[in-house]
Design a protein around this motif. Sequence first.
Motif, PDB file in Angstrom:
ATOM      1  N   GLY A 112      35.837   6.645 -74.207  1.00  0.00           N
ATOM      2  CA  GLY A 112      35.822   8.032 -74.659  1.00  0.00           C
ATOM      3  C   GLY A 112      37.069   8.327 -75.465  1.00  0.00           C
ATOM      4  N   LEU A 113      37.178   9.555 -75.925  1.00  0.00           N
ATOM      5  CA  LEU A 113      38.345   9.938 -76.732  1.00  0.00           C
ATOM      6  C   LEU A 113      38.907  11.267 -76.233  1.00  0.00           C
ATOM      7  CD1 LEU A 113      40.085   9.390 -79.334  1.00  0.00           C
ATOM      8  CD2 LEU A 113      38.500  10.880 -80.525  1.00  0.00           C
ATOM      9  N   LEU A 114      40.204  11.278 -75.972  1.00  0.00           N
ATOM     10  CA  LEU A 114      40.883  12.492 -75.524  1.00  0.00           C
ATOM     11  C   LEU A 114      41.806  12.999 -76.628  1.00  0.00           C
ATOM     12  CD1 LEU A 114      41.774  11.233 -71.948  1.00  0.00           C
ATOM     13  CD2 LEU A 114      40.217  13.135 -72.470  1.00  0.00           C
ATOM     14  N   PRO A 115      41.996  14.318 -76.712  1.00  0.00           N
ATOM     15  CA  PRO A 115      42.864  14.862 -77.771  1.00  0.00           C
ATOM     16  C   PRO A 115      44.342  14.635 -77.440  1.00  0.00           C
ATOM     17  CG  PRO A 115      42.140  16.617 -76.340  1.00  0.00           C
ATOM     18  CD  PRO A 115      41.440  15.385 -75.860  1.00  0.00           C
ATOM     19  N   TYR A 116      45.208  14.994 -78.378  1.00  0.00           N
ATOM     20  CA  TYR A 116      46.655  14.957 -78.120  1.00  0.00           C
ATOM     21  C   TYR A 116      46.988  15.954 -77.012  1.00  0.00           C
ATOM     22  CZ  TYR A 116      48.181  12.211 -82.178  1.00  0.00           C
ATOM     23  OH  TYR A 116      48.417  11.200 -83.073  1.00  0.00           O
ATOM     24  N   PRO A 117      47.918  15.639 -76.120  1.00  0.00           N
ATOM     25  CA  PRO A 117      48.336  16.629 -75.118  1.00  0.00           C
ATOM     26  C   PRO A 117      49.226  17.690 -75.766  1.00  0.00           C
ATOM     27  CG  PRO A 117      49.655  14.645 -74.899  1.00  0.00           C
ATOM     28  CD  PRO A 117      48.643  14.359 -75.956  1.00  0.00           C
ATOM     29  N   LYS A 118      49.190  18.897 -75.226  1.00  0.00           N
ATOM     30  CA  LYS A 118      50.034  19.961 -75.779  1.00  0.00           C
ATOM     31  C   LYS A 118      51.221  20.198 -74.845  1.00  0.00           C
ATOM     32  CE  LYS A 118      47.937  23.979 -73.631  1.00  0.00           C
ATOM     33  NZ  LYS A 118      47.394  25.310 -73.798  1.00  0.00           N
ATOM     34  N   ASP A 119      52.202  20.865 -75.369  1.00  0.00           N
ATOM     35  CA  ASP A 119      53.333  21.285 -74.532  1.00  0.00           C
ATOM     36  C   ASP A 119      53.593  22.755 -74.867  1.00  0.00           C
ATOM     37  OD1 ASP A 119      55.405  20.771 -72.639  1.00  0.00           O
ATOM     38  OD2 ASP A 119      56.842  20.678 -74.264  1.00  0.00           O
ATOM     39  N   ALA A 120      54.584  23.037 -75.697  1.00  0.00           N
ATOM     40  CA  ALA A 120      54.784  24.431 -76.121  1.00  0.00           C
ATOM     41  C   ALA A 120      53.597  24.898 -76.958  1.00  0.00           C
ATOM     42  CB  ALA A 120      56.076  24.535 -76.914  1.00  0.00           C
ATOM     43  N   VAL A 121      53.113  24.008 -77.809  1.00  0.00           N
ATOM     44  CA  VAL A 121      51.931  24.301 -78.637  1.00  0.00           C
ATOM     45  C   VAL A 121      51.053  23.043 -78.692  1.00  0.00           C
ATOM     46  CG1 VAL A 121      53.053  26.021 -80.132  1.00  0.00           C
ATOM     47  CG2 VAL A 121      53.176  23.598 -80.720  1.00  0.00           C
ATOM     48  N   ALA A 122      49.870  23.207 -79.270  1.00  0.00           N
ATOM     49  CA  ALA A 122      49.005  22.038 -79.486  1.00  0.00           C
ATOM     50  C   ALA A 122      49.225  21.553 -80.915  1.00  0.00           C
ATOM     51  CB  ALA A 122      47.551  22.404 -79.271  1.00  0.00           C
ATOM     52  N   ALA A 123      49.319  20.257 -81.088  1.00  0.00           N
ATOM     53  CA  ALA A 123      49.493  19.695 -82.443  1.00  0.00           C
ATOM     54  C   ALA A 123      48.826  18.326 -82.504  1.00  0.00           C
ATOM     55  CB  ALA A 123      50.980  19.556 -82.775  1.00  0.00           C
ATOM     56  N   SER A 124      48.220  18.037 -83.652  1.00  0.00           N
ATOM     57  CA  SER A 124      47.576  16.726 -83.805  1.00  0.00           C
ATOM     58  C   SER A 124      47.791  16.204 -85.220  1.00  0.00           C
ATOM     59  CB  SER A 124      46.077  16.831 -83.492  1.00  0.00           C
ATOM     60  OG  SER A 124      45.466  17.752 -84.353  1.00  0.00           O
ATOM     61  N   ALA A 125      47.581  14.898 -85.372  1.00  0.00           N
ATOM     62  CA  ALA A 125      47.850  14.237 -86.653  1.00  0.00           C
ATOM     63  C   ALA A 125      46.798  14.590 -87.699  1.00  0.00           C
ATOM     64  CB  ALA A 125      47.881  12.722 -86.442  1.00  0.00           C
ATOM     65  N   THR A 126      47.236  14.725 -88.925  1.00  0.00           N
ATOM     66  CA  THR A 126      46.318  14.942 -90.052  1.00  0.00           C
ATOM     67  C   THR A 126      46.838  14.131 -91.240  1.00  0.00           C
ATOM     68  OG1 THR A 126      47.542  16.736 -91.088  1.00  0.00           O
ATOM     69  CG2 THR A 126      45.981  17.353 -89.359  1.00  0.00           C
ATOM     70  N   GLY A 127      46.087  14.212 -92.320  1.00  0.00           N
ATOM     71  CA  GLY A 127      46.591  13.661 -93.574  1.00  0.00           C
ATOM     72  C   GLY A 127      46.007  12.315 -93.917  1.00  0.00           C
ATOM     73  N   SER A 128      45.675  12.180 -95.180  1.00  0.00           N
ATOM     74  CA  SER A 128      45.167  10.910 -95.668  1.00  0.00           C
ATOM     75  C   SER A 128      45.502  10.844 -97.150  1.00  0.00           C
ATOM     76  CB  SER A 128      43.666  10.831 -95.423  1.00  0.00           C
ATOM     77  OG  SER A 128      43.195   9.556 -95.759  1.00  0.00           O
ATOM     78  N   TRP A 129      44.742  10.062 -97.878  1.00  0.00           N
ATOM     79  CA  TRP A 129      44.987   9.966 -99.315  1.00  0.00           C
ATOM     80  C   TRP A 129      44.283  11.096-100.059  1.00  0.00           C
ATOM     81  CZ3 TRP A 129      47.469   5.873-102.254  1.00  0.00           C
ATOM     82  CH2 TRP A 129      48.222   5.024-101.445  1.00  0.00           C
ATOM     83  N   SER A 130      44.812  11.436-101.208  1.00  0.00           N
ATOM     84  CA  SER A 130      44.292  12.572-101.978  1.00  0.00           C
ATOM     85  C   SER A 130      44.140  12.205-103.441  1.00  0.00           C
ATOM     86  CB  SER A 130      45.262  13.758-101.865  1.00  0.00           C
ATOM     87  OG  SER A 130      45.457  14.112-100.534  1.00  0.00           O
ATOM     88  N   TYR A 131      43.445  13.091-104.161  1.00  0.00           N
ATOM     89  CA  TYR A 131      43.351  12.962-105.622  1.00  0.00           C
ATOM     90  C   TYR A 131      44.341  13.928-106.261  1.00  0.00           C
ATOM     91  CZ  TYR A 131      38.568  11.061-104.904  1.00  0.00           C
ATOM     92  OH  TYR A 131      37.473  10.332-104.535  1.00  0.00           O
ATOM     93  N   ALA A 132      44.913  13.519-107.374  1.00  0.00           N
ATOM     94  CA  ALA A 132      45.758  14.449-108.130  1.00  0.00           C
ATOM     95  C   ALA A 132      45.567  14.202-109.613  1.00  0.00           C
ATOM     96  CB  ALA A 132      47.217  14.246-107.766  1.00  0.00           C
ATOM     97  N   ILE A 133      45.703  15.252-110.389  1.00  0.00           N
ATOM     98  CA  ILE A 133      45.719  15.104-111.849  1.00  0.00           C
ATOM     99  C   ILE A 133      47.165  14.833-112.247  1.00  0.00           C
ATOM    100  CG2 ILE A 133      45.411  16.345-114.033  1.00  0.00           C
ATOM    101  CD1 ILE A 133      43.034  17.771-112.807  1.00  0.00           C
ATOM    102  N   THR A 134      47.353  13.890-113.146  1.00  0.00           N
ATOM    103  CA  THR A 134      48.734  13.531-113.509  1.00  0.00           C
ATOM    104  C   THR A 134      49.198  14.316-114.731  1.00  0.00           C
ATOM    105  OG1 THR A 134      48.034  11.755-114.978  1.00  0.00           O
ATOM    106  CG2 THR A 134      48.384  11.188-112.660  1.00  0.00           C
ATOM    107  N   ASN A 135      50.498  14.317-114.885  1.00  0.00           N
ATOM    108  CA  ASN A 135      51.120  14.982-116.031  1.00  0.00           C
ATOM    109  C   ASN A 135      51.206  14.006-117.189  1.00  0.00           C
ATOM    110  OD1 ASN A 135      52.047  17.555-116.509  1.00  0.00           O
ATOM    111  ND2 ASN A 135      53.559  17.432-114.874  1.00  0.00           N
ATOM    112  N   ASN A 136      50.107  13.383-117.569  1.00  0.00           N
ATOM    113  CA  ASN A 136      50.192  12.411-118.672  1.00  0.00           C
ATOM    114  C   ASN A 136      50.033  13.136-120.007  1.00  0.00           C
ATOM    115  OD1 ASN A 136      47.475  12.920-118.857  1.00  0.00           O
ATOM    116  ND2 ASN A 136      46.806  10.856-118.328  1.00  0.00           N
ATOM    117  N   HIS A 137      49.876  12.341-121.070  1.00  0.00           N
ATOM    118  CA  HIS A 137      49.889  12.915-122.409  1.00  0.00           C
ATOM    119  C   HIS A 137      48.604  13.654-122.782  1.00  0.00           C
ATOM    120  CE1 HIS A 137      48.247   8.885-122.496  1.00  0.00           C
ATOM    121  NE2 HIS A 137      47.586   9.226-123.570  1.00  0.00           N
ATOM    122  N   HIS A 138      47.595  13.626-121.913  1.00  0.00           N
ATOM    123  CA  HIS A 138      46.359  14.359-122.220  1.00  0.00           C
ATOM    124  C   HIS A 138      46.546  15.840-121.911  1.00  0.00           C
ATOM    125  CE1 HIS A 138      43.701  10.532-121.900  1.00  0.00           C
ATOM    126  NE2 HIS A 138      44.304  10.658-123.051  1.00  0.00           N
TER     127      HIS A 138
END
Lengths: 324, 436
Positions: free
Chosen positions: B303-329
């Motif tokens: 099974g899967l359990l969430p992160y434990p909380k203490d003062a507050v609840a917090a969990s991991a996020t974030g992955s790869w993203s797309y971005a438009i670059t500042n190129n010459h176009h």
Amino acid sequence: MFNTTLIILAVFIIVFLGFAVYDLAVAKKRKQVYRAKSSLTAYLMLLPAVILAFLFILLPILYSLGYAFTDYYLLKPNEINFVWFDNFKDFFEELSTKGTLYNAIKNTLVFVVGVVPLQIGLALLLSLFVNRDGVGSKIFKVCFFAPVVISLSVTSFLWLQILAPGENGLLNALLGIFGIPPHDWLKDPNTAMPCIIILSAWQGCGYQMLIFLSGLSNIRKELYEAASLDGANGWRKFWLVTWPGLRSTFVYIIITVFIGACRILTQPMLMTGYMDHTVTLSYYMYQQGYVYRWVGYSSAVALLMTIFIGAITLIQRRIFREEK
Amino acid sequence: MKKLLTSILTIFLAMAMVFGMTACGGTEDTGTDKDGNTVVKIMFHVDKTTTEAQAYQKRINAFNAAYKDQKIKAQPMFKARTAGASGYETELLNNQIEGTLADIVTFDAPNTAAYAKSGLLYDISKLIPQETQNKFYSLNKYEGKLYGLPIQESSAGFFYNKKIFAQAGINVDGITAENPWDFAKFKEICGKIKAVGKVAVDMRIDAVKDETAPYLLYPFIYAAGGSFTDSTGYKAEGYYNSAQTARGFQFIKDLISAGYTSYEIGATDFFTGKVGMYLSSGWTIPDLDNKYKATFASRDDWGLLPYPKDAVAASATGSWSYAITNNHHKDKTAIVELLNWMTSAESSKAITDATGMIPARKDVNNNYAQGTPEYTLLKQLEVSGKERPVTVAYPTFSTTFNQIISGLGKGEVSALLASATKTLQGEMDRLQKLHG
């Protein structure tokens, strides 16, 4: 940057051609037709190699030298400013804090002091061992040389399995048979660097063994026969015949192993990560330049390192020249 | 002599022309192909043979078919992340120096601040409507501006072995993402697992050579009420070494000291039934479903359990993203079309179906049943997901975090934090001076 490279390349080619033209002009003036023809051929054949050497050896060195005096930050390639000796000032300030840089220099010195005698000693022993015409000497040569052809990354991962902490590690499992409790070899500051020294010596000594073998093959057998007639035992034969015969080989090996040891990077990077007890000067330089993106500062560290290695190498040459 | 000089000059001119042409080839890019299509280049961080790359390629093919009449053509480039993510970053930065940056690039979310500050990324705040932005769980923002849209999301949690839990008499009913356990309960359960002769939890404290440990362990610091930097990302002093931050690290140290976790846990120990819990991200789910059948024959065994909380609840996020670059176009119209296509609900579903990760958009319906691991990760993301610190000095943060985790076994938390804060603050000061 590309245009700058082209300009430098053009200047380099003009200088090269200047030499060629001068040489040919002298030949022409002296009416040395044969010399003119052979010089032209020589210069033309030399040109591709010279251009490649310039592009892949000299140019990066020149750029690195220039960057050492700038604030080049990898994410701001178009905003490079000349900062004189600020990077060198930062280097010595950082060193005075006895932080990561201090540890990097200390660890590099420990590694050099440990690996140079160990690797050369092992190589010499192995070369003497396989330099006999006994059964299986060729197989031993191949076995001892095999680690050299395996990449350092693979070797590091292999040793990670051997040195793995807990009962999962091969070394710990072996020691467990004798009742010795498991140890975290790479996390313990007392054992991490010795482990890296041992694996590096094991990985590299096969190459030096081959060079020693070529040196051994140049020693005339008559000298050993004469020593035997004089009643010399094995040790005296080694000390009075083999060792003097290997001196020039030894000088070459000690210089190359020393330079290679000063540049150690892959093993600590793959085996422990950027930790104070194993970080080396090359790893520090890599981290500053590629991970933290301070190319200017990293280049300054590289320049200082080059000066240090160059100075030690000159001292080594001096010492051995005096002995000769 | 004249003939000779002429020959040399000819060779020299020929070489100059060759290099000159190379120079032109390296910088000139009209952005249109021979058929008059506007070419939009997009660079991905994965090898083209991977399942993930194939999913990207399918979406690119679909885009090219859909925009054929509008004469827009997407051209993908796949650059594998050799030497960790840094190899890909080197490629990215080389392209920036050479002036050959792709129009859209993928990048790891923690780099948002550094890339945005350096001018590598294009501000897309005005190009992406607020309505669209609201559909994402998280956005790549820096100093109030939008610089990227996530490809997919991630969350982590504690995979646990149900047989070991039953053996130890542990009941985790009622612990959910909405109602997580706390630090005390976590330690109590660890104690029970240890009592039956198993290692309680693999906290991945040995994974300190890359981003694994920072990604999995930073939520404990937030949960304890701590933090790493101020909102500008230029001040670590007073945050990274605060009492609350120390409390978060102390919790991890306590687990080590009590023998609940250690640096010596083998990579497969959880999967072979030697460890009760395993901290990891959603990418472990396919492994549990398909490998290690001897220990986990079906989903009834884990099974899967969430992160434990203490003062507050917090969990991991974030992955790869797309971005438009500042190129010459300068004209970004066609580029925005491709960005919208790749971040659409349809693309999001297609890509996460291939990777097993959580979709970046809230409007992607994956029909996760309540109680499943995927549902727990998704809910946790909604309820307590908190991103890693947004700072231009992120690489230094990541390195110092790893050094703290590595030192927890023998070192004191306060000393480790003092050293880490000094290093991080020093780097932030340098960067602030650079950026002005």
